[in-house]
Design a protein around this motif. Structure first.
Motif, short mmCIF file in Angstrom:
data_model
loop_
_atom_site.label_atom_id
_atom_site.label_comp_id
_atom_site.label_asym_id
_atom_site.label_seq_id
_atom_site.Cartn_x
_atom_site.Cartn_y
_atom_site.Cartn_z
N SER A 74 0.70 -0.84 -0.10
CA SER A 74 0.44 0.05 -0.05
C SER A 74 0.77 0.93 0.01
N LEU A 75 1.54 1.33 0.70
CA LEU A 75 2.90 2.39 0.65
C LEU A 75 3.88 2.49 0.06
N ALA A 76 3.76 1.20 -1.18
CA ALA A 76 4.64 1.39 -2.60
C ALA A 76 4.10 1.78 -3.46
N ARG A 77 2.93 2.18 -3.57
CA ARG A 77 1.57 2.21 -4.22
C ARG A 77 1.67 4.29 -4.03
N ALA A 78 1.65 4.39 -2.65
CA ALA A 78 1.24 5.86 -2.54
C ALA A 78 2.08 6.54 -2.84
N VAL A 79 3.72 5.99 -2.97
CA VAL A 79 5.02 6.23 -3.16
C VAL A 79 4.53 7.04 -4.36
N GLU A 80 4.49 6.07 -5.25
CA GLU A 80 4.53 5.62 -7.02
C GLU A 80 3.25 7.24 -7.54
N TYR A 81 2.79 6.89 -5.81
CA TYR A 81 1.29 8.43 -6.92
C TYR A 81 1.16 9.40 -6.77
N THR A 82 1.64 9.79 -5.67
CA THR A 82 2.44 10.96 -5.12
C THR A 82 3.76 11.79 -5.14
N SER A 83 3.91 10.72 -6.14
CA SER A 83 5.41 11.20 -6.68
C SER A 83 5.54 11.64 -8.60
N THR A 84 4.86 10.59 -8.78
CA THR A 84 4.21 11.46 -10.11
C THR A 84 3.22 12.15 -10.11
N ARG A 85 1.70 11.98 -9.00
CA ARG A 85 0.77 13.24 -9.15
C ARG A 85 1.28 15.18 -9.18
N GLU A 86 0.96 16.01 -9.94
CA GLU A 86 1.01 17.26 -9.97
C GLU A 86 0.26 18.10 -9.44
N PHE A 145 -0.11 22.13 -8.20
CA PHE A 145 -0.04 23.74 -8.39
C PHE A 145 1.28 23.47 -9.22
N GLY A 146 1.33 22.48 -9.70
CA GLY A 146 2.93 22.33 -10.77
C GLY A 146 3.52 21.71 -10.23
N ARG A 147 4.18 21.07 -8.83
CA ARG A 147 4.87 20.22 -8.48
C ARG A 147 4.55 18.62 -7.83
N PRO A 148 5.35 18.00 -7.86
CA PRO A 148 4.24 16.28 -7.15
C PRO A 148 3.81 16.85 -6.05
N LEU A 149 2.95 15.88 -5.90
CA LEU A 149 2.29 15.72 -4.79
C LEU A 149 3.44 15.35 -3.28
N SER A 150 4.55 14.43 -3.41
CA SER A 150 4.80 14.18 -2.78
C SER A 150 6.10 15.17 -2.33
N THR A 151 6.00 16.06 -2.63
CA THR A 151 7.10 17.13 -2.30
C THR A 151 6.30 18.40 -1.18
N ASN A 152 4.84 18.32 -1.06
CA ASN A 152 4.21 19.22 0.24
C ASN A 152 4.65 17.86 1.69
N GLN A 153 5.01 18.92 2.76
CA GLN A 153 5.20 18.98 3.99
C GLN A 153 4.93 17.43 4.19
N GLY A 154 3.21 17.87 5.02
CA GLY A 154 1.84 16.77 5.39
C GLY A 154 1.86 15.37 4.04
N VAL A 155 1.96 16.02 3.64
CA VAL A 155 2.42 13.79 2.43
C VAL A 155 3.29 13.13 3.03
N MET A 156 4.76 14.46 3.25
CA MET A 156 5.43 13.55 3.45
C MET A 156 5.50 12.92 4.92
N LEU A 157 5.07 13.23 5.98
CA LEU A 157 5.09 12.89 6.73
C LEU A 157 4.41 11.93 7.41
N ARG A 158 2.90 12.11 6.47
CA ARG A 158 1.90 10.77 6.49
C ARG A 158 2.69 9.38 6.38
#
Length: 343
Positions: free
Chosen positions: A217-229, A231-244
Motif C-alpha cells: 500500500s505504501l509503495a503504491r502511495a509513494v509512486e502515486y504522490t511522486s508522479t501526481r502534480e 500547482f506545478g509540483r509533485p504531491l510528494s513534495t508537500n510536507q503533510g504528504v511526506m509526514l503521513r
C-alpha cells in the motif's frame, strides 16, 4: 536473535516475489473476483514453495507471506502452511506426517483453521459439534484444523459426513465460509501445548502477511504522490504528504520487526506467546493506520473501488478483524504479563 535470512530462506523469498509479481497482477486479481487464483496456487506448489515451509521454518514463511501481501495474491498459502503443514510437522505422529504432508506440500490438499478457539466446538469421543461463522479460505479447503472447548486440535475433512460449509463474504476476498459440524469425525493432532503453539505461529504468520500488505500500500502511495502534480509540483513534495508517508513507513517497520522476533523465537523453540501477541497487536493497530494512509494519499483515486490500493485497504481491515482488534489483543497481552509476574 538473528534476523538475517538463511540462503535457503532468501532464495525462497526471491522466487516467491517473482511468481507473485508475474501472476498476481491487477488485471488477474480483478478477473478472479472473490475466489482464489488456481493457476497461481499451482505455480506456487509446483515451485515447491509450499512444501519448503518445513525446511525454511516460520521466519522463511513470514518472508514469503510478505511477498504475497505486497500483491494481495488470492491463494490459500498462509492458511495451508500455518494450519496444515506446520502443525502436522510439529505435532503430528510419524504416520500423520507421512500421510498428510506430501498432499499439503503438493497442493493436492488445502488446509485452513477455525482459529482462535472461542468455545464454539465441542468434542465427544472424537466427534465434533458446533458452528464457526467465518473461516478464511474454507471454500478452497479439503481439511480444517479445529480447536475444541478444551483446546485440543482436531483435523476434519471438509467432505466428511457431518460437515457442512457455506460461502460467506468478508471484507477481503478470502474465499471464506461458514463451518457447521454435527458429530463429524475429527483426527487428533498433537497433545497439550499444540493449540498454543499453533495459535502463536498463526498470529505471527498473518502479521507477516499484514506487513506485506502495508508495504504494498505504501509503495503504491509513494509512486502515486511522486508522479501526481498539484500547482506545478509533485504531491510528494508537500510536507503533510511526506509526514503521513513517513509515519506509515515506521508503522510498517514496527509490524515487520516484531513479527520477525516472534517468528525467530518460535523457530528456536523459545517462549513466544507474548511476542506473537505483540506482533499481532502491531499488525492490527498499525496495519489499519497504514492502509488508511495509503488510501488517503491517493486522494480521490483512493475512493475508486477498482483501484489497486483499495484492495490493500480491504486486506488490511480484514487482517485487523481476523487477528482480533487491538484492544482485545492488548487485553490478552496485559493479562499474560500480569499472570507471569504473579507466578
Amino acid at each position: 536473535m538473528d534476523f538475517h535470512p538463511t540462503e535457503e530462506q532468501a532464495a525462497a523469498a526471491g522466487l516467491a516475489a517473482r511468481i507473485f509479481s508475474d501472476l498476481a497482477t491487477h488485471e488477474r486479481l480483478a478477473a478472479t473476483g472473490t475466489g482464489s487464483d488456481t493457476e497461481l496456487w499451482k505455480a506456487l506448489t509446483v515451485a515447491g514453495l509450499t512444501a519448503a515451509v518445513e525446511e525454511i521454518g516460520l521466519v522463511g514463511l513470514v518472508l514469503l507471506l510478505e511477498e504475497q501481501g505486497r500483491t494481495t495474491a488470492q491463494v490459500p498459502y498462509a492458511a495451508t502452511c500455518v494450519y496444515g503443514i506446520l502443525p502436522v510437522a510439529a505435532h503430528g505422529s510419524p504416520e500423520q506426517r507421512a500421510r498428510l504432508l506430501p498432499a499439503l506440500g503438493s497442493g493436492e490438499a488445502v488446509a485452513t483453521g477455525a482459529f482462535p478457539a472461542r468455545g464454539r466446538i465441542t468434542a465427544e469421543r472424537g466427534r465434533l459439534t458446533g458452528t464457526v461463522p467465518a473461516v478464511p479460505w474454507l471454500r478452497d479447503a479439503t481439511h480444517v484444523l479445529v480447536p475444541d472447548t478444551g483446546r485440543a486440535l482436531w483435523l476434519v475433512r471438509t467432505d466428511a459426513p457431518g460437515v457442512r460449509t457455506s460461502p460467506v463474504e468478508t471484507t477481503a476476498p478470502w474465499s471464506a465460509g461458514r463451518l457447521a459440524l454435527s458429530g463429524a469425525d475429527g483426527e487428533r493432532i498433537g497433545s497439550d501445548g499444540a493449540y498454543e503453539h499453533t495459535l502463536a505461529a498463526a498470529r505471527t504468520a498473518f502479521a507477516g502477511l499484514q506487513a506485506g500488505v502495508c508495504a504494498g500500500s505504501l509503495a503504491r502511495a509513494v509512486e502515486y504522490t511522486s508522479t501526481r502534480e498539484q500547482f506545478g509540483r509533485p504531491l510528494s513534495t508537500n510536507q503533510g504528504v511526506m509526514l503521513r508517508a513517513a509515519d506509515a513507513h515506521m508503522d510498517t517497520e514496527a509490524i515487520r520487526v516484531t513479527t520477525y522476533e516472534a517468528a525467530w523465537r518460535i523457530d528456536q523453540g523459545l517462549p513466544a506467546h507474548e511476542h506473537a501477541l505483540t506482533a499481532a497487536w502491531w499488525a492490527s493497530e498499525a496495519g489499519k493506520r497504514v492502509v488508511h494512509a495509503g488510501q488517503h494519499l491517493h486522494g480521490g483515486m483512493g475512493a475508486d473501488l477498482d483501484h489497486p490500493v483499495h484492495r490493500h485497504f480491504l486486506w488490511g481491515r480484514q487482517l485487523d478483524a481476523y487477528l482480533g482488534c487491538g484492544s482485545e489483543l492488548l487485553a490478552e497481552l496485559g493479562a499474560s504479563i500480569a499472570e507471569g509476574e504473579q507466578a
